[in-house]
Write a protein that holds these residues in place. Structure first.
Motif, PDB file in Angstrom:
ATOM      1  N   PRO A 120      31.782  31.073  48.170  1.00  0.00           N
ATOM      2  CA  PRO A 120      31.220  31.354  46.685  1.00  0.00           C
ATOM      3  C   PRO A 120      31.804  30.356  45.632  1.00  0.00           C
ATOM      4  CG  PRO A 120      32.533  33.010  47.321  1.00  0.00           C
ATOM      5  CD  PRO A 120      32.173  32.198  48.563  1.00  0.00           C
ATOM      6  N   ALA A 121      31.259  29.778  44.641  1.00  0.00           N
ATOM      7  CA  ALA A 121      31.657  29.259  43.681  1.00  0.00           C
ATOM      8  C   ALA A 121      32.698  30.019  42.907  1.00  0.00           C
ATOM      9  CB  ALA A 121      30.628  28.545  42.603  1.00  0.00           C
ATOM     10  N   HIS A 122      33.539  29.286  42.366  1.00  0.00           N
ATOM     11  CA  HIS A 122      34.743  30.075  41.464  1.00  0.00           C
ATOM     12  C   HIS A 122      35.388  31.268  41.985  1.00  0.00           C
ATOM     13  CE1 HIS A 122      32.458  27.483  38.565  1.00  0.00           C
ATOM     14  NE2 HIS A 122      31.425  28.193  38.858  1.00  0.00           N
ATOM     15  N   ALA A 123      35.550  31.337  43.305  1.00  0.00           N
ATOM     16  CA  ALA A 123      36.261  32.454  44.009  1.00  0.00           C
ATOM     17  C   ALA A 123      37.787  32.319  43.867  1.00  0.00           C
ATOM     18  CB  ALA A 123      35.804  32.558  45.450  1.00  0.00           C
ATOM     19  N   VAL A 124      38.344  33.389  43.784  1.00  0.00           N
ATOM     20  CA  VAL A 124      39.528  33.389  43.843  1.00  0.00           C
ATOM     21  C   VAL A 124      40.211  34.433  44.711  1.00  0.00           C
ATOM     22  CG1 VAL A 124      39.758  33.111  40.988  1.00  0.00           C
ATOM     23  CG2 VAL A 124      39.559  35.409  41.937  1.00  0.00           C
ATOM     24  N   ARG A 125      41.548  34.487  44.828  1.00  0.00           N
ATOM     25  CA  ARG A 125      42.332  35.449  45.769  1.00  0.00           C
ATOM     26  C   ARG A 125      42.759  36.561  44.799  1.00  0.00           C
ATOM     27  NH1 ARG A 125      43.852  34.189  51.002  1.00  0.00           N
ATOM     28  NH2 ARG A 125      42.008  32.933  52.018  1.00  0.00           N
ATOM     29  N   VAL A 126      42.719  37.976  45.172  1.00  0.00           N
ATOM     30  CA  VAL A 126      43.288  39.018  44.264  1.00  0.00           C
ATOM     31  C   VAL A 126      44.807  38.829  44.272  1.00  0.00           C
ATOM     32  CG1 VAL A 126      43.619  41.527  44.143  1.00  0.00           C
ATOM     33  CG2 VAL A 126      41.390  40.638  45.362  1.00  0.00           C
ATOM     34  N   SER A 127      45.376  38.369  45.159  1.00  0.00           N
ATOM     35  CA  SER A 127      46.957  38.322  45.204  1.00  0.00           C
ATOM     36  C   SER A 127      47.224  36.728  44.281  1.00  0.00           C
ATOM     37  CB  SER A 127      47.491  37.797  46.600  1.00  0.00           C
ATOM     38  OG  SER A 127      46.711  36.721  47.034  1.00  0.00           O
ATOM     39  N   GLN A 128      46.345  35.922  43.877  1.00  0.00           N
ATOM     40  CA  GLN A 128      46.498  34.988  42.940  1.00  0.00           C
ATOM     41  C   GLN A 128      46.370  35.348  41.658  1.00  0.00           C
ATOM     42  OE1 GLN A 128      43.526  31.947  44.238  1.00  0.00           O
ATOM     43  NE2 GLN A 128      44.989  31.211  45.696  1.00  0.00           N
ATOM     44  N   GLU A 129      45.731  36.366  41.238  1.00  0.00           N
ATOM     45  CA  GLU A 129      45.419  36.829  39.938  1.00  0.00           C
ATOM     46  C   GLU A 129      45.491  38.352  39.583  1.00  0.00           C
ATOM     47  OE1 GLU A 129      42.525  34.943  37.452  1.00  0.00           O
ATOM     48  OE2 GLU A 129      42.828  33.075  38.803  1.00  0.00           O
ATOM     49  N   PRO A 130      46.607  39.112  40.109  1.00  0.00           N
ATOM     50  CA  PRO A 130      46.429  40.613  40.408  1.00  0.00           C
ATOM     51  C   PRO A 130      46.215  41.298  39.253  1.00  0.00           C
ATOM     52  CG  PRO A 130      48.541  39.780  40.733  1.00  0.00           C
ATOM     53  CD  PRO A 130      47.808  38.461  40.822  1.00  0.00           C
ATOM     54  N   ASP A 131      46.845  40.720  37.947  1.00  0.00           N
ATOM     55  CA  ASP A 131      46.779  41.438  36.553  1.00  0.00           C
ATOM     56  C   ASP A 131      45.367  41.332  36.265  1.00  0.00           C
ATOM     57  OD1 ASP A 131      49.258  41.855  36.791  1.00  0.00           O
ATOM     58  OD2 ASP A 131      49.896  40.281  35.449  1.00  0.00           O
TER      59      ASP A 131
END
Length: 230
Positions: A120-131
């Motif tokens: 998916p476009a613009h996906a992130v990992r939770v661990s990368q942006e937890p806050d």
């Protein structure tokens, strides 16, 4: 312009109402009272049982189902307390960013038959942006800025003002409750700038479900998981 936005001709009057509403809310104990009514209706034992089952589940699909059941316990408390402005037919929150994990996207694909994007476009990992993903913003629909372009865009599972996957809707939707008296503060502005919505505090629930689903999986907006098929 999308009908979910406040018309330009009514914008000044709407903003005056918003200002007056927040002044009244800040001077009263109404929001605290509504939260306490919900808490009083919570079956905490049932919630804990569902969360324990979710944590012990062996597959992502099973974890999602148990987490949905836990969220339904909260939904029952909200319903019994009559402390939320959320009603059938109000779909403003179906036009804001919605954080969905890969496990939930797979579940939605299975129950709906819609094709799910593998990347998916613009996906992130939770661990990368937890806050940002586990905190306040994710539950207010004001998730990372990369998803803000979806403001005003209907959820792919919305049809004629109703959710077509209500029983399988994502956790972000299940924990999104306005505890105001009506949907005045939920209405979207033409410039896509958000108005603060008084919400049930679900930060503890959010942290728990991300911990169970896993911090190393992809998260994306629901529209990026299920883009319009050409």
């Amino acid at each position: 312009m999308n009908s979910v936005f406040v018309p330009d001709t009514h914008l000044e009057d709407h903003l005056e109402q918003v200002h007056a509403r927040w002044q009244a809310l800040r001077m009263s104990t109404d929001l605290q009272a509504r939260s306490e009514r919900i808490q009083a209706e919570m079956d905490t034992d049932a919630f804990d049982r569902m969360m324990t089952a979710a944590s012990r589940a062996k597959s992502g699909g099973q974890r999602v189902l148990w987490l949905h059941r836990a969220a339904d316990v909260v939904a029952g408390a909200v319903s019994r307390s009559k402390a939320s402005a959320c009603t059938k037919g109000c779909d403003h929150c179906c036009h804001i960013p919605v954080s969905v994990s890969r496990a939930e996207a797979a579940h939605l694909a299975a129950v709906s038959g819609k094709r799910m994007a593998t990347a998916p476009a613009h996906a992130v990992r939770v661990s990368q942006e937890p806050d940002r993903l586990q905190g306040d913003g994710a539950m207010k629909g004001t998730s990372p800025g990369r998803w803000e372009h979806h403001i005003g865009e209907a959820c792919p599972f919305l049809s004629h003002g109703e959710c077509t996957v209500w029983a399988s809707r994502p956790l972000a939707c299940r924990y999104y409750y306005s505890i105001d008296k009506d949907n005045l503060l939920c209405k979207l502005l033409p410039d896509k700038q958000g108005i603060e919505v008084p919400q049930l505090n679900v930060l503890a629930f959010t942290a728990m479900y991300w911990g169970i689903l896993g911090l190393n999986q992809d998260v994306a907006d629901i529209r990026d998981w299920f883009p319009d098929e050409a």
